[in-house]
Design a protein around this motif. Structure first.
Motif, PDB file in Angstrom:
ATOM      1  N   ASN A  31       0.825  -1.208   0.000  1.00  0.00           N
ATOM      2  CA  ASN A  31       0.000   0.000   0.000  1.00  0.00           C
ATOM      3  C   ASN A  31       0.862   1.262   0.000  1.00  0.00           C
ATOM      4  OD1 ASN A  31      -2.697  -1.444   0.661  1.00  0.00           O
ATOM      5  ND2 ASN A  31      -1.313  -2.143   2.273  1.00  0.00           N
ATOM      6  N   ARG A  32       0.240   2.375  -0.373  1.00  0.00           N
ATOM      7  CA  ARG A  32       0.868   3.692  -0.273  1.00  0.00           C
ATOM      8  C   ARG A  32       0.051   4.519   0.712  1.00  0.00           C
ATOM      9  NH1 ARG A  32       4.785   4.644  -3.924  1.00  0.00           N
ATOM     10  NH2 ARG A  32       4.687   6.875  -3.445  1.00  0.00           N
ATOM     11  N   ILE A  33       0.673   4.878   1.834  1.00  0.00           N
ATOM     12  CA  ILE A  33      -0.004   5.592   2.911  1.00  0.00           C
ATOM     13  C   ILE A  33       0.750   6.900   3.142  1.00  0.00           C
ATOM     14  CG2 ILE A  33      -0.707   5.496   5.329  1.00  0.00           C
ATOM     15  CD1 ILE A  33      -0.680   2.414   5.049  1.00  0.00           C
ATOM     16  N   SER A  34       0.084   8.029   2.886  1.00  0.00           N
ATOM     17  CA  SER A  34       0.775   9.318   2.976  1.00  0.00           C
ATOM     18  C   SER A  34       1.057   9.716   4.419  1.00  0.00           C
ATOM     19  CB  SER A  34      -0.049  10.408   2.293  1.00  0.00           C
ATOM     20  OG  SER A  34      -1.244  10.667   3.021  1.00  0.00           O
ATOM     21  N   GLY A  35       0.292   9.185   5.358  1.00  0.00           N
ATOM     22  CA  GLY A  35       0.488   9.505   6.765  1.00  0.00           C
ATOM     23  C   GLY A  35       1.188   8.388   7.514  1.00  0.00           C
ATOM     24  N   ASP A  36       1.009   8.407   8.826  1.00  0.00           N
ATOM     25  CA  ASP A  36       1.636   7.401   9.677  1.00  0.00           C
ATOM     26  C   ASP A  36       0.857   6.088   9.607  1.00  0.00           C
ATOM     27  OD1 ASP A  36       3.279   9.477  10.435  1.00  0.00           O
ATOM     28  OD2 ASP A  36       2.116   9.949  12.237  1.00  0.00           O
ATOM     29  N   LEU A  37       1.576   4.992   9.760  1.00  0.00           N
ATOM     30  CA  LEU A  37       0.958   3.674   9.907  1.00  0.00           C
ATOM     31  C   LEU A  37       1.265   3.182  11.311  1.00  0.00           C
ATOM     32  CD1 LEU A  37      -0.465   1.102   9.003  1.00  0.00           C
ATOM     33  CD2 LEU A  37       1.703   0.338   7.989  1.00  0.00           C
ATOM     34  N   GLU A  38       0.206   2.936  12.072  1.00  0.00           N
ATOM     35  CA  GLU A  38       0.359   2.479  13.447  1.00  0.00           C
ATOM     36  C   GLU A  38      -0.355   1.142  13.608  1.00  0.00           C
ATOM     37  OE1 GLU A  38      -1.511   3.881  17.650  1.00  0.00           O
ATOM     38  OE2 GLU A  38      -0.299   5.400  16.613  1.00  0.00           O
ATOM     39  N   VAL A  39       0.393   0.128  14.005  1.00  0.00           N
ATOM     40  CA  VAL A  39      -0.169  -1.201  14.239  1.00  0.00           C
ATOM     41  C   VAL A  39       0.156  -1.586  15.673  1.00  0.00           C
ATOM     42  CG1 VAL A  39      -0.182  -3.626  13.558  1.00  0.00           C
ATOM     43  CG2 VAL A  39       0.089  -1.844  11.815  1.00  0.00           C
ATOM     44  N   GLU A  40      -0.886  -1.769  16.478  1.00  0.00           N
ATOM     45  CA  GLU A  40      -0.692  -2.067  17.892  1.00  0.00           C
ATOM     46  C   GLU A  40      -1.605  -3.207  18.331  1.00  0.00           C
ATOM     47  OE1 GLU A  40      -1.406   1.541  20.024  1.00  0.00           O
ATOM     48  OE2 GLU A  40       0.565   2.381  19.563  1.00  0.00           O
ATOM     49  N   SER A  41      -1.089  -4.021  19.225  1.00  0.00           N
ATOM     50  CA  SER A  41      -1.863  -5.071  19.904  1.00  0.00           C
ATOM     51  C   SER A  41      -2.456  -6.097  18.946  1.00  0.00           C
ATOM     52  CB  SER A  41      -2.984  -4.446  20.754  1.00  0.00           C
ATOM     53  OG  SER A  41      -2.450  -3.589  21.736  1.00  0.00           O
ATOM     54  N   VAL A  98       5.183   4.370   3.505  1.00  0.00           N
ATOM     55  CA  VAL A  98       4.476   5.093   4.566  1.00  0.00           C
ATOM     56  C   VAL A  98       5.313   6.283   5.008  1.00  0.00           C
ATOM     57  CG1 VAL A  98       3.344   2.981   5.353  1.00  0.00           C
ATOM     58  CG2 VAL A  98       5.488   3.698   6.417  1.00  0.00           C
ATOM     59  N   ALA A  99       4.650   7.234   5.703  1.00  0.00           N
ATOM     60  CA  ALA A  99       5.374   8.393   6.227  1.00  0.00           C
ATOM     61  C   ALA A  99       6.205   8.005   7.442  1.00  0.00           C
ATOM     62  CB  ALA A  99       4.388   9.507   6.577  1.00  0.00           C
ATOM     63  N   SER A 100       5.632   7.208   8.327  1.00  0.00           N
ATOM     64  CA  SER A 100       6.352   6.693   9.490  1.00  0.00           C
ATOM     65  C   SER A 100       5.666   5.412   9.933  1.00  0.00           C
ATOM     66  CB  SER A 100       6.376   7.713  10.638  1.00  0.00           C
ATOM     67  OG  SER A 100       5.066   7.927  11.141  1.00  0.00           O
ATOM     68  N   LEU A 101       6.331   4.673  10.819  1.00  0.00           N
ATOM     69  CA  LEU A 101       5.818   3.367  11.222  1.00  0.00           C
ATOM     70  C   LEU A 101       5.953   3.217  12.731  1.00  0.00           C
ATOM     71  CD1 LEU A 101       4.639   0.734  10.121  1.00  0.00           C
ATOM     72  CD2 LEU A 101       6.967  -0.095   9.762  1.00  0.00           C
ATOM     73  N   ASP A 102       4.833   2.848  13.376  1.00  0.00           N
ATOM     74  CA  ASP A 102       4.797   2.694  14.830  1.00  0.00           C
ATOM     75  C   ASP A 102       4.218   1.317  15.147  1.00  0.00           C
ATOM     76  OD1 ASP A 102       4.543   2.839  17.547  1.00  0.00           O
ATOM     77  OD2 ASP A 102       3.358   4.678  17.584  1.00  0.00           O
ATOM     78  N   LEU A 103       5.024   0.462  15.775  1.00  0.00           N
ATOM     79  CA  LEU A 103       4.625  -0.915  16.066  1.00  0.00           C
ATOM     80  C   LEU A 103       4.817  -1.171  17.551  1.00  0.00           C
ATOM     81  CD1 LEU A 103       6.637  -2.386  13.087  1.00  0.00           C
ATOM     82  CD2 LEU A 103       4.175  -2.035  13.113  1.00  0.00           C
ATOM     83  N   ASN A 151       9.378   6.837   4.974  1.00  0.00           N
ATOM     84  CA  ASN A 151       9.915   8.177   4.728  1.00  0.00           C
ATOM     85  C   ASN A 151       9.971   8.995   6.015  1.00  0.00           C
ATOM     86  OD1 ASN A 151      10.159   7.814   1.864  1.00  0.00           O
ATOM     87  ND2 ASN A 151       7.934   8.001   1.728  1.00  0.00           N
ATOM     88  N   GLY A 152      10.448   8.398   7.054  1.00  0.00           N
ATOM     89  CA  GLY A 152      10.503   9.049   8.353  1.00  0.00           C
ATOM     90  C   GLY A 152      10.955   8.043   9.389  1.00  0.00           C
ATOM     91  N   PRO A 153      10.599   8.265  10.656  1.00  0.00           N
ATOM     92  CA  PRO A 153      11.078   7.375  11.718  1.00  0.00           C
ATOM     93  C   PRO A 153      10.281   6.077  11.799  1.00  0.00           C
ATOM     94  CG  PRO A 153       9.719   9.101  12.653  1.00  0.00           C
ATOM     95  CD  PRO A 153       9.860   9.428  11.194  1.00  0.00           C
TER      96      PRO A 153
END
Length: 392
Positions: A202-212, A223-228, A242-244
């Motif tokens: 996928n192409r996601i212009s914002g943050d992608l956050e996957v939790e729990s 993605v712009a950033s990734l939070d796991l 494209n970020g942290p």
């Protein structure tokens, strides 16, 4: 008399030639056998005893948001009254109903137990599902926000989400199965408390956050950033970030082949463990390891179950971090390997790691480590003319 003499001479010639052939062939075969040490190869025997890969890893629960109320006024969509013509009306799918939309509509609300299928149509507003049985978007467009609250089964493919670009694009929460592939999203995607969460290509212009998530696979996305964080088992491979990127508290995490422009916080280490027993009459020397049909690229450590010092290179040590792995007769080795996800996607649902151990005599043992149940089937080393890799 001359005929008898000729026949006798022919017999003598055949015997001489046979002797020459025997004298030439036997030393050649003997030399080849001694060089290949085939006798030792048949004396070698080893097998897997047990293994684990993210065994009994669990995600950390998190509170799921509540769904908003249905938009009013609305038009009801059921199995007998699908939406096939464009309308500006909002669409309501009643409890336990089934709705098909193939033309543009207003906002859509899917009730508990109901299912929705949207193919090639535009939702000019928000899409919300509340304890729904299933939501399926194929080549669809949603101009507003997509909210998925305890939806049992979500499949989104080839679609466009939040095309208006206003704020966050999607929220998904609840112990369901979520799959999104080849979709373009404008804004942030937040997925929480899923059972199986597969986000691929996928192409996601914002943050992608996957939790729990109990089990997650984040493959080949931009993605712009990734939070796991707080996931049970999570695999991240082939993504452009494209970020942290933040690796939080995940039960079992494996990463590889990602392109990350920003900072990296936390760690993501996916270890697999296999115990191998030497059941033969000679020491076993394992000289190659393959995970997912690729040579081991991550970390390696091993030790003998007996607690004795092992031959580690040119020294003796209780623990070793290099090949070869030498297993004495009637001893067992405990091997820990770091798995690096292979480049590209792999079949869904992904739930195993395939391994191969190859000895110095080209014997091998292979097997599958399955998510949540440990080692699949113990297997014996085999004398087969098989080349590894690819070890299919």
């Amino acid at each position: 008399m001359s005929t008898i003499y000729a026949e006798a001479l022919m017999i003598v010639i055949v015997i001489i030639l046979s002797t020459i052939v025997f004298v030439w062939v036997v030393p050649a075969l003997t030399s080849n056998t001694a060089q290949d040490n085939a006798g030792a190869a048949y004396s070698e025997n080893f097998k897997t005893i047990q293994g684990q890969f993210a065994t009994y890893v669990q995600s950390i629960p998190e509170t799921v948001r509540n769904s908003p109320s249905p938009p009013t006024p609305y038009q009801t969509c059921t199995l007998s009254s699908p939406v096939t013509s464009p309308t500006s009306a909002n669409i309501f799918v009643p409890p336990n109903g089934a709705c098909s939309i193939t033309a543009s509509v207003g906002s859509v609300f899917v009730s508990p137990g109901a299912s929705l299928t949207v193919v090639g149509a535009t939702i000019n507003g928000d899409l919300n599902g509340n304890y729904s049985s299933g939501i399926n978007l194929r080549n669809a467009r949603v101009t507003g926000f997509t909210g998925l609250y305890y939806v049992q089964l979500v499949n989104i493919s080839g679609s466009l989400l939040n095309t208006s670009g206003n704020g966050a694009a999607m929220y998904g929460g609840g112990r369901g199965s979520f799959t999104m592939t080849n979709t373009t999203v404008t804004g942030m995607v937040e997925n929480e408390v899923g059972h199986q969460t597969f986000i691929i290509g996928n192409r996601i212009s914002g943050d992608l956050e996957v939790e729990s998530a109990d089990q997650g696979q984040i493959i080949n996305n931009t993605v712009a950033s990734l939070d796991l964080d707080q996931n049970g088992v999570i695999v991240i491979s082939g993504n452009t970030v494209n970020g942290p990127i933040l690796y939080g508290t995940n039960g079992w995490c494996a990463t590889g082949n990602n392109r990350i422009s920003g900072s990296i916080s936390g760690s993501c280490i996916g270890n697999t463990e296999v115990d191998v027993m030497n059941t033969g009459s000679i020491p076993v020397k394992l000289v190659a390891i393959y995970l997912s049909n690729l040579p081991l690229a991550g970390g390696l450590s091993w030790q003998l179950a007996s607690g004795k010092q092992a031959q580690c290179g040119t020294t003796q040590s209780l623990a070793c971090t290099q090949l070869p792995i030498i297993i004495p007769v009637r001893d067992m080795v405990q091997i820990t390997m770091r798995w690096t996800p292979p480049p590209g996607a792999f079949p869904l649902p992904w739930d195993y790691v395939y391994f191969v151990f190859v000895s110095s005599h080209s014997n091998f043992v292979d097997g599958y480590l399955y998510f949540s149940i440990g080692l699949g089937l113990p297997s014996q080393s085999r004398l087969e003319n098989r080349v590894c890799p690819p070890c299919y």
